[in-house]
Design a protein around this motif. Structure first.
Motif, PDB file in Angstrom:
ATOM      1  N   ALA A   1       4.838  -0.650   2.827  1.00 33.29           N
ATOM      2  CA  ALA A   1       4.095  -0.030   2.331  1.00 33.29           C
ATOM      3  C   ALA A   1       4.218   1.836   3.243  1.00 33.29           C
ATOM      4  CB  ALA A   1       2.710   0.627   4.245  1.00 33.29           C
TER       5      ALA A   1
ATOM      6  N   MET B   1      -5.512   2.181   6.607  1.00 38.02           N
ATOM      7  CA  MET B   1      -5.207   0.188   6.293  1.00 38.02           C
ATOM      8  C   MET B   1      -6.089  -0.284   7.283  1.00 38.02           C
ATOM      9  SD  MET B   1      -3.056  -2.669   6.234  1.00 38.02           S
ATOM     10  CE  MET B   1      -2.025  -1.978   5.509  1.00 38.02           C
TER      11      MET B   1
ATOM     12  N   HIS C   1       5.857   0.090  -5.398  1.00 36.63           N
ATOM     13  CA  HIS C   1       5.810  -0.757  -4.183  1.00 36.63           C
ATOM     14  C   HIS C   1       5.008  -2.041  -5.524  1.00 36.63           C
ATOM     15  CE1 HIS C   1       5.620   1.476  -1.510  1.00 36.63           C
ATOM     16  NE2 HIS C   1       5.150   1.389  -0.320  1.00 36.63           N
TER      17      HIS C   1
ATOM     18  N   GLY D   1       8.666   0.052   5.278  1.00 33.96           N
ATOM     19  CA  GLY D   1       7.972   1.659   5.099  1.00 33.96           C
ATOM     20  C   GLY D   1       9.257   2.184   4.589  1.00 33.96           C
TER      21      GLY D   1
ATOM     22  N   ALA E   1       0.596  -1.292  -0.309  1.00 31.74           N
ATOM     23  CA  ALA E   1      -0.157  -0.374  -0.263  1.00 31.74           C
ATOM     24  C   ALA E   1       1.109   0.843   0.068  1.00 31.74           C
ATOM     25  CB  ALA E   1      -0.535  -0.345   1.197  1.00 31.74           C
ATOM     26  N   THR E   2       0.654   2.360  -0.739  1.00 31.66           N
ATOM     27  CA  THR E   2       1.274   3.446  -0.156  1.00 31.66           C
ATOM     28  C   THR E   2       0.350   4.203  -1.026  1.00 31.66           C
ATOM     29  OG1 THR E   2       2.725   5.016  -1.707  1.00 31.66           O
ATOM     30  CG2 THR E   2       1.307   3.168  -3.038  1.00 31.66           C
TER      31      THR E   2
ATOM     32  N   TRP F   1      -0.809   3.673   6.228  1.00 34.76           N
ATOM     33  CA  TRP F   1      -0.488   2.428   6.208  1.00 34.76           C
ATOM     34  C   TRP F   1       0.839   1.992   6.650  1.00 34.76           C
ATOM     35  CZ3 TRP F   1      -4.600   1.049   2.557  1.00 34.76           C
ATOM     36  CH2 TRP F   1      -5.160   2.076   1.471  1.00 34.76           C
ATOM     37  N   ALA F   2       1.695   2.161   6.498  1.00 33.23           N
ATOM     38  CA  ALA F   2       2.345   1.703   7.354  1.00 33.23           C
ATOM     39  C   ALA F   2       2.431   1.844   9.354  1.00 33.23           C
ATOM     40  CB  ALA F   2       4.379   1.846   6.731  1.00 33.23           C
TER      41      ALA F   2
ATOM     42  N   THR G   1       5.744  -5.448   9.381  1.00 32.19           N
ATOM     43  CA  THR G   1       5.749  -3.861   8.459  1.00 32.19           C
ATOM     44  C   THR G   1       7.326  -3.729   7.965  1.00 32.19           C
ATOM     45  OG1 THR G   1       3.400  -3.533   9.734  1.00 32.19           O
ATOM     46  CG2 THR G   1       4.426  -1.472   8.161  1.00 32.19           C
TER      47      THR G   1
ATOM     48  N   VAL H   1       3.441  -6.207   5.693  1.00 32.06           N
ATOM     49  CA  VAL H   1       3.292  -5.417   5.005  1.00 32.06           C
ATOM     50  C   VAL H   1       4.284  -4.422   4.392  1.00 32.06           C
ATOM     51  CG1 VAL H   1       1.917  -3.024   5.383  1.00 32.06           C
ATOM     52  CG2 VAL H   1       0.772  -5.164   5.875  1.00 32.06           C
TER      53      VAL H   1
END
Length: 267
Positions: free
Chosen positions: A200, A180, A128, A217, A117-118, A204-205, A215, A198
């Motif tokens: 991101a 998110m 991504h 990012g 996700a971004t 989102w992150a 996660t 994840v």
């Protein structure tokens, strides 16, 4: 860590030069004034700058935030430098990419479920997207948000298996953790487990990390929350970079990351 044979990736030295030349790192576009303003906002408890992480009262001293950002991002450490140019250390950027590569390699080995996700569709989307293609080719499952999810004044959509926010006819920049949060809640409603990893940025992150999800990012010099999250063990890796240069300029960085992770370079 094995590298994928034939990967068209730059050497570390060549990548550092590219990062400086394109201002992904080195003398970046984000001003010192903007950086210090965001550090102050985080320290004063403005949740917008926390990216969904719970920082409690542990980061209320602006000098502590500046010290962390100097250490992990490479901004100028001198608190007396308040106007003008600020920096990101390109060596720290590549160090972060190397750490992220370890997480991506592990995900590929385990055939993990990965959510990408971004909040920067005009900048980091292509990074991504390429990571998602490589992870899928390596046997990972890419987790997609459910249809008709809404947050932060828009609709959550996915393009090329990357979740983003759509509003008023276009994909938009957002720092909010709400998208998110909605994605993870949607998975729970459908009886699905959260993703194993994840990849991101922005909220989102931060939101994923706050839920205990592994996660990794990317974050700019004016976005201290994810660096704080990494320091506190809530985010596995935060890679420092300018997060909104023209997308094609990230291509050598992405190729380096994939090669270090032992992942195929998408054709």
């Amino acid at each position: 860590m094995p590298k994928h044979p034939g990967a068209a990736a730059p050497t570390r030295r060549a990548l550092v030069s590219h990062l400086i030349r394109t201002r992904i790192a080195g003398d970046v576009a984000t001003s010192r004034e903007n950086n210090l303003d965001h550090y102050r906002e985080l320290a004063e408890g403005n949740r917008y700058y926390w990216f969904g992480l719970d920082l409690g009262d542990r980061w209320t001293d602006r000098s502590d935030v500046l010290g962390l950002m100097a250490e992990r991002c490479g901004v100028v450490a001198d608190s007396g430098h308040v106007v003008g140019q600020d920096t990101i250390d390109p060596e720290l950027t590549v160090d972060g990419l190397d750490r992220m590569a370890v997480a991506l390699h592990k995900a590929a080995e385990n055939r993990s479920r990965v959510l990408l996700a971004t909040g920067h569709p005009a900048g980091l989307y292509e990074v991504h997207h390429m990571l998602g293609r490589a992870l899928r080719a390596a046997g990972c499952t890419l987790v997609l948000p459910a249809d008709r999810l809404y947050a932060d004044g828009g609709e959550i959509r996915h393009v090329g298996s990357v979740a983003m926010l759509h509003r008023a006819g276009g994909l938009v920049h957002t720092h909010s953790p709400d998208p998110m949060r909605e994605v993870l809640t949607g998975l729970e409603r459908q009886g699905e487990a959260p993703p194993d990893l994840v990849v991101a940025d922005h909220g989102w992150a931060g939101c994923a990390g706050s839920r205990g999800i592994d996660t990794v990012g990317f974050a700019d010099s004016n976005d201290p929350a994810l660096f704080v999250g990494e320091a506190e063990g809530k985010v596995l890796v935060t890679v420092p970079l300018d997060d909104n240069v023209p997308p094609h300029l990230y291509a050598p960085m992405t190729a380096y990351l994939l090669a270090q992770a032992g992942l195929p370079q998408p054709g």
